[in-house]
Design a protein around this motif. Sequence first.
Motif, PDB file in Angstrom:
ATOM      1  N   VAL A  56     -66.650 -27.184 -19.610  1.00  0.00           N
ATOM      2  CA  VAL A  56     -67.973 -26.632 -19.888  1.00  0.00           C
ATOM      3  C   VAL A  56     -67.902 -26.087 -21.311  1.00  0.00           C
ATOM      4  O   VAL A  56     -67.093 -25.200 -21.600  1.00  0.00           O
ATOM      5  N   GLU A 110     -70.239 -30.565 -19.459  1.00  0.00           N
ATOM      6  CA  GLU A 110     -71.486 -29.800 -19.576  1.00  0.00           C
ATOM      7  C   GLU A 110     -71.465 -29.111 -20.931  1.00  0.00           C
ATOM      8  O   GLU A 110     -70.433 -28.583 -21.346  1.00  0.00           O
ATOM      9  N   ILE A 145     -74.252 -19.962 -16.311  1.00  0.00           N
ATOM     10  CA  ILE A 145     -73.169 -20.928 -16.087  1.00  0.00           C
ATOM     11  C   ILE A 145     -72.489 -20.634 -14.757  1.00  0.00           C
ATOM     12  O   ILE A 145     -72.200 -19.479 -14.446  1.00  0.00           O
ATOM     13  N   GLN A 196     -69.910 -33.202 -26.531  1.00  0.00           N
ATOM     14  CA  GLN A 196     -69.952 -34.232 -25.492  1.00  0.00           C
ATOM     15  C   GLN A 196     -68.960 -35.360 -25.813  1.00  0.00           C
ATOM     16  O   GLN A 196     -68.221 -35.818 -24.943  1.00  0.00           O
ATOM     17  N   ARG A 244     -62.548 -25.902 -13.394  1.00  0.00           N
ATOM     18  CA  ARG A 244     -63.623 -25.770 -14.385  1.00  0.00           C
ATOM     19  C   ARG A 244     -63.136 -24.864 -15.511  1.00  0.00           C
ATOM     20  O   ARG A 244     -62.661 -23.758 -15.251  1.00  0.00           O
TER      21      ARG A 244
END
Length: 321
Positions: free
Chosen positions: A180, A198, A210, A192, A154
């Motif tokens: 993210v 995200e 988060i 996006q 991530r």
Amino acid sequence: MLMRAVRYARYGGPEVLSVEPVPIPLPGPTQVRIRVAATSVNAADVNVRSGSVKLLSGRKFPKGTGIDAVGEIEAAGADVSSLSVGQRVWAVTCDGRAFGAALGSAAESAVFEASHVTPAPAGVDDLGAAATVMPATMAVRTLGGATRLLAGERVLVRGATGAVGAAVVQLANALGGHVVALASAANADLAQSLGAAEVFDYATTRPGDIRPVDVVVDTAGPGLLAWRRRLTPGGRMVSVVASPRALAGAAAGSVIGLISGSRVRTLVAQPPQEAIAEAARHVQEKSIRPVIDSVYPFEQAPAAHRAFEGGGLRGRVLLTP
Ligand SMILES: NC(=O)c1ccc[n+]([C@@H]2O[C@H](COP(=O)([O-])OP(=O)(O)OC[C@H]3O[C@@H](n4cnc5c(N)ncnc54)[C@H](OP(=O)(O)O)[C@@H]3O)[C@@H](O)[C@H]2O)c1
């Protein structure tokens, strides 16, 4: 022989910028001169022009502006063997020269150290290349050397729809990261479309909102330590925003910027030529696509700087001769 160049004779607002006739610069033995097709507006240009880093940039005027370029080599110094006249290249300088504003790539021709130059990505036009040369190079540096992002990790990108952030989001996604994004609400759609899994509004999102992340790439600046607390054990964090100490290091020509705290690195230094070349590969292979906010002719340099300072950009602001 004279050329047109964006110059200024004192620190101040964007209105100090104008196009002047200046002598065409001669490359030194280790330098090349590029016929500039396009360049971009970077924070360094705006910070030097405003006088906010005048301890580094000094009082010598007139100054030029511009620290990157895309174009064709029109002259090469005697010691340059890896590049040749006529080659289409891109170039980026982040060392002390960027703060001295000696470079001045917002000009019809500009001189760069050959080690700051590589072939430009094929299949991408001059505007696309100018929009990606600095951002893609910073993406390579932040996700490669500085944090070594692994597939499946991530990664939080602060400033995900700015020029650098947009490239970081795309490369992180291409490397298999779970991205993210922290961006303004108005630019959530862009984050996006660049590949963020995200997207959070930076104005209303607190770090605790988060879930922990393995990597943080910061392009926004303040509040680093709060975001650092969101790192998983073994997590890595890098910021490309220059602290005064890191700026001083870069101006002094240090090879790598500051490491502040054990797990936040600040990258403010000349990228190695390999990173610039790797950036070209990613752009050529379309893992990083250009995101262009706007394009201005040199004569409208004040408007270009105003747009940059106004914020809310969707990618890069470019200048063309
Ligand atoms: N180390 C180097 O060699 C190097 C090279 C290039 C750039 N940089 C640095 O990188 C930084 C970014 O450059 P850039 O050209 O990408 O600038 P930019 O296009 O202006 O991007 C900055 C982004 O940060 C967003 N932002 C502002 N405040 C935020 C916050 N609190 N949280 C999350 N996001 C926030 C902005 O969003 P909104 O505008 O929508 O509010 C914008 O999208 C600059 O500080 C520059 O000096 C360093």
